[in-house]
Design a protein around this motif. Sequence first.
Motif, PDB file in Angstrom:
ATOM      1  N   GLY A 244       0.812  -1.201   0.158  1.00  0.00           N
ATOM      2  CA  GLY A 244       0.225  -0.200  -0.258  1.00  0.00           C
ATOM      3  C   GLY A 244       0.736   0.902   0.018  1.00  0.00           C
ATOM      4  N   ALA A 245       2.142   1.184  -0.402  1.00  0.00           N
ATOM      5  CA  ALA A 245       2.892   2.822  -0.151  1.00  0.00           C
ATOM      6  C   ALA A 245       2.741   3.122  -0.893  1.00  0.00           C
ATOM      7  CB  ALA A 245       4.393   2.314   0.014  1.00  0.00           C
ATOM      8  N   GLY A 246       2.772   2.783  -2.318  1.00  0.00           N
ATOM      9  CA  GLY A 246       2.469   3.325  -3.605  1.00  0.00           C
ATOM     10  C   GLY A 246       0.567   4.392  -3.281  1.00  0.00           C
ATOM     11  N   ASP A 247      -0.129   2.988  -3.027  1.00  0.00           N
ATOM     12  CA  ASP A 247      -0.923   3.364  -3.048  1.00  0.00           C
ATOM     13  C   ASP A 247      -1.893   4.878  -1.927  1.00  0.00           C
ATOM     14  OD1 ASP A 247      -1.989   1.681  -3.594  1.00  0.00           O
ATOM     15  OD2 ASP A 247      -2.775   0.283  -2.144  1.00  0.00           O
ATOM     16  N   CYS A 248      -1.016   5.020  -0.836  1.00  0.00           N
ATOM     17  CA  CYS A 248      -0.540   6.385   0.152  1.00  0.00           C
ATOM     18  C   CYS A 248      -0.243   7.434  -0.696  1.00  0.00           C
ATOM     19  CB  CYS A 248       0.529   5.854   1.529  1.00  0.00           C
ATOM     20  SG  CYS A 248      -1.157   4.698   2.415  1.00  0.00           S
ATOM     21  N   PHE A 249       0.756   7.316  -1.005  1.00  0.00           N
ATOM     22  CA  PHE A 249       2.010   8.005  -1.983  1.00  0.00           C
ATOM     23  C   PHE A 249       0.607   8.574  -3.338  1.00  0.00           C
ATOM     24  CE2 PHE A 249       2.994  10.102  -5.981  1.00  0.00           C
ATOM     25  CZ  PHE A 249       4.825  10.038  -5.837  1.00  0.00           C
ATOM     26  N   ASN A 250      -0.377   8.246  -3.527  1.00  0.00           N
ATOM     27  CA  ASN A 250      -1.058   8.703  -4.281  1.00  0.00           C
ATOM     28  C   ASN A 250      -2.605   9.529  -3.858  1.00  0.00           C
ATOM     29  OD1 ASN A 250       0.300   7.534  -6.531  1.00  0.00           O
ATOM     30  ND2 ASN A 250      -1.419   5.525  -7.446  1.00  0.00           N
ATOM     31  N   ALA A 251      -2.763   8.763  -2.580  1.00  0.00           N
ATOM     32  CA  ALA A 251      -3.650   9.393  -2.191  1.00  0.00           C
ATOM     33  C   ALA A 251      -3.159  10.911  -1.558  1.00  0.00           C
ATOM     34  CB  ALA A 251      -4.068   8.655  -0.911  1.00  0.00           C
ATOM     35  N   ALA A 252      -2.197  11.033  -0.798  1.00  0.00           N
ATOM     36  CA  ALA A 252      -1.879  12.278  -0.560  1.00  0.00           C
ATOM     37  C   ALA A 252      -1.120  13.371  -1.867  1.00  0.00           C
ATOM     38  CB  ALA A 252      -0.787  11.413   0.193  1.00  0.00           C
ATOM     39  N   PHE A 253      -0.706  12.576  -2.363  1.00  0.00           N
ATOM     40  CA  PHE A 253      -0.526  13.294  -4.021  1.00  0.00           C
ATOM     41  C   PHE A 253      -2.161  14.334  -4.473  1.00  0.00           C
ATOM     42  CE2 PHE A 253       0.745  14.409  -8.306  1.00  0.00           C
ATOM     43  CZ  PHE A 253       1.291  15.705  -8.624  1.00  0.00           C
ATOM     44  N   MET A 254      -2.984  13.393  -4.479  1.00  0.00           N
ATOM     45  CA  MET A 254      -3.824  13.986  -4.902  1.00  0.00           C
ATOM     46  C   MET A 254      -4.918  14.640  -3.976  1.00  0.00           C
ATOM     47  SD  MET A 254      -5.192  12.466  -7.807  1.00  0.00           S
ATOM     48  CE  MET A 254      -6.139  13.452  -7.729  1.00  0.00           C
ATOM     49  N   SER A 255      -4.249  14.587  -2.889  1.00  0.00           N
ATOM     50  CA  SER A 255      -4.941  15.794  -1.219  1.00  0.00           C
ATOM     51  C   SER A 255      -4.218  17.156  -1.216  1.00  0.00           C
ATOM     52  CB  SER A 255      -4.532  15.193   0.034  1.00  0.00           C
ATOM     53  OG  SER A 255      -3.356  15.543   0.172  1.00  0.00           O
ATOM     54  N   GLN A 256      -2.540  17.000  -2.023  1.00  0.00           N
ATOM     55  CA  GLN A 256      -2.424  18.732  -1.711  1.00  0.00           C
ATOM     56  C   GLN A 256      -3.077  19.348  -3.442  1.00  0.00           C
ATOM     57  OE1 GLN A 256      -0.267  19.337   0.721  1.00  0.00           O
ATOM     58  NE2 GLN A 256      -1.836  17.795   1.383  1.00  0.00           N
ATOM     59  N   ILE A 257      -2.816  18.490  -4.460  1.00  0.00           N
ATOM     60  CA  ILE A 257      -3.586  18.628  -5.796  1.00  0.00           C
ATOM     61  C   ILE A 257      -4.808  19.607  -5.446  1.00  0.00           C
ATOM     62  CG2 ILE A 257      -4.165  18.333  -8.369  1.00  0.00           C
ATOM     63  CD1 ILE A 257      -1.471  18.732  -7.973  1.00  0.00           C
TER      64      ILE A 257
END
Length: 301
Positions: A244-257
């Motif tokens: 899930g590390a990549g999933d967390c990356f994507n979620a965190a990135f989207m939250s900031q965008i």
Amino acid sequence: MFDLTVFGDPVLDHIYQLSEISQVGGKMLGRYLGYFHGGTTSHVTCLASSLGVKTAMVGRVAKGEESVFHKKRFSDHCVNVLGLLQTNIGRGDHCIVTIEPSGEKTVVYVPIKAEPLSENLICQSMLNTRFSYIMAADFSWIAQQHSNQTKICVDVDAAAGVSIEQFHTIRNQAAIIFMNDIGCHTLTKQQPSCELVAQLLGSKSSLLCCTGGAGTTYLAVREQGQIQTFSRPSIPAKVVDTTGAGDCFNAAFMSQIIAKQSVEDALDFAMAAGALATEAIGIQAVVSSTTAEIRQVLNRR
């Protein structure tokens, strides 16, 4: 109106810890760690919601205990589940996840066997969200209902087996594309680089990010007609489980965008979230992380 609607089926992860590195035809001791609310779409939805994004989940679950279990986990993270439909089957999406002593994982994914989501549900959901997050494997039957009112984000998972022709179709409709280094190499037969992600961005997508795990992450973004590229080394982490590390990356990135932060700030924040996700078995605690907790990880650089 939602900030982010995630399309896909939640997964029941059965996790086993191995005593040694697995070998073909080998035999070893293992320890069952239990079952967890999982799947890329679930992880993305829950962490994004924990980081202040107004999220919804649209997908299918099996009837009975699995439905109750998944919906409870989503409710705990304040995710809207009106689009999460209960199907008349006994077993939904599930995975067998084995974790080696290094923290690296092997995943066996067993998809749900049920009728696809209705076109009407997909259309209505897309009309009511700013961003739509879709897995590459589901792209062909979900993105055809594309509304211009939503920006499509596609996770080109390495396991999806996307061909270069299918990728070209995806990038013609997607605003944001996520992939990892393995998926990038599978797709292009090349190692990720700033030059390669800029080339993969094409002429219509606005952003492409290729995560590198313990290596380098690369990002290409189109702003005012010009393509800029960025790269970041991994953040030091005490790795015990990369699930899930990549999933967390994507979620965190989207939250900031979604919060209208700069692309570079979003990249740094996402790198920290990905590192944090590797430091515990399972990511149930990580998907409840706050912005402040993730930002603390940035201090390791």
